[in-house]
Every structure is written in structure tokens, then in C-alpha cells.
Design a protein around this motif. Structure first.
Motif, mmCIF file in Angstrom:
data_model
loop_
_atom_site.group_PDB
_atom_site.id
_atom_site.type_symbol
_atom_site.label_atom_id
_atom_site.label_comp_id
_atom_site.label_asym_id
_atom_site.label_seq_id
_atom_site.Cartn_x
_atom_site.Cartn_y
_atom_site.Cartn_z
ATOM 1 N N TYR A 80 0.224 13.990 -6.798
ATOM 2 C CA TYR A 80 0.205 12.901 -5.923
ATOM 3 C C TYR A 80 -0.169 11.645 -6.585
ATOM 4 N N PRO B 92 -3.938 11.154 4.576
ATOM 5 C CA PRO B 92 -3.820 10.713 3.145
ATOM 6 C C PRO B 92 -4.654 11.330 2.146
ATOM 7 N N GLU C 259 -2.304 0.889 -4.302
ATOM 8 C CA GLU C 259 -2.004 -0.612 -4.000
ATOM 9 C C GLU C 259 -1.320 -1.361 -5.161
ATOM 10 N N VAL D 85 2.331 8.151 -6.419
ATOM 11 C CA VAL D 85 2.057 6.765 -5.827
ATOM 12 C C VAL D 85 2.493 5.706 -6.958
ATOM 13 N N HIS E 52 0.768 -1.211 -0.114
ATOM 14 C CA HIS E 52 0.083 0.036 0.072
ATOM 15 C C HIS E 52 0.860 1.224 0.057
ATOM 16 N N TYR E 53 0.360 2.109 -0.668
ATOM 17 C CA TYR E 53 1.210 3.597 -0.946
ATOM 18 C C TYR E 53 0.309 4.805 -0.666
ATOM 19 N N ALA E 54 0.778 5.584 -0.086
ATOM 20 C CA ALA E 54 0.191 7.033 0.051
ATOM 21 C C ALA E 54 0.897 8.073 0.177
ATOM 22 N N SER F 4 -3.586 10.932 -1.619
ATOM 23 C CA SER F 4 -3.593 9.948 -2.584
ATOM 24 C C SER F 4 -2.917 8.648 -2.170
ATOM 25 N N TRP F 5 -3.551 7.546 -2.888
ATOM 26 C CA TRP F 5 -3.177 6.202 -2.400
ATOM 27 C C TRP F 5 -3.404 5.394 -3.373
ATOM 28 N N THR G 73 -7.030 9.618 -5.363
ATOM 29 C CA THR G 73 -6.727 11.186 -4.795
ATOM 30 C C THR G 73 -8.139 11.817 -4.382
#
Length: 113
Positions: free
Chosen positions: A60, A31, A36, A64, A22-24, A33-34, A51
Motif C-alpha cells: 500500500y 484509509p 502527501e 501511494v 493527498h493520497y490514500a 495507507s496515505w 501505513t
């Protein structure tokens, strides 16, 4: 969402039989923006990139996606892909980030009887 909804979503994600990362990107302490990354052998999929509307157009989502791709490559993936709606704007972002269209699939639904 409530903490219960978050707990349920995390429990459902744990059923996915591949490595999931997982990324953010955080802005204003939350958070913004995120996304996977699913990894299985030499194949990786970037998924669920989003986002918050008020944080859009700041790069952003690009950050990610590019981080996920870099980590997929470092993990040995030689195919990194994502899926998006052919008629929606994110396809243009993904093209700018170096993705190429390799195919299309169609979903059909039927309502009523």
C-alpha cells in the motif's frame, strides 16, 4: 483523533504555500495507507507516508508513493524527493522504488541548561 484534531490539522496544512495533494489506499472501508505530495514548479516532495500497522507488507505505501511520483512528473516536476531517517527501514523501501540518496542533513538538539 477527534474531529476537532482533524479540523486543526487540515487548517494548519492550508497554511503551506504550495500545492498539496493527498493520497490514500483504502482497505476494509478505511484509509490503510496515505501520503502527501507538495508541488512547486519543477520540484516536488513526497511527505508523510504512513501505513496502519495491521495493513503493512501489502504494497500500500509503495502504491501511494508511486502514484504521487507519477502525478508529480505529470505536473512537470523534474525533481521529486523525500526525506527519511538514514537509520530507519523506510529508506530501503524508497531505494527499491527508484529513489537515490542525494544528500544528508543532521539535526541537533540540546536538552537542559
Amino acid at each position: 483523533g477527534t474531529p476537532e484534531v482533524a479540523r486543526q490539522l487540515l487548517a494548519a496544512r492550508s497554511l503551506i504555500p504550495v500545492e498539496t495533494r493527498h493520497y490514500a489506499v483504502f482497505a476494509e472501508g478505511r484509509p490503510a495507507s496515505w501520503g502527501e505530495l507538495y508541488l512547486e514548479g519543477a520540484t516536488a516532495q513526497v511527505e508523510a507516508v504512513a501505513t496502519e500497522e495491521r495493513f503493512r507488507n501489502r504494497g500500500y505505501a509503495s502504491a501511494v508513493v508511486l502514484r504521487a511520483v507519477a502525478e508529480a512528473r505529470e505536473a512537470g516536476a523534474d525533481l521529486v524527493f523525500l526525506c527519511c531517517d538514514a537509520g530507519d527501514w523506510p529508506k530501503d523501501l524508497y531505494r527499491r522504488l527508484g529513489f537515490e540518496e542525494i544528500g544528508r542533513y543532521v539535526k541537533f538538539t540540546r536538552e537542559g541548561g
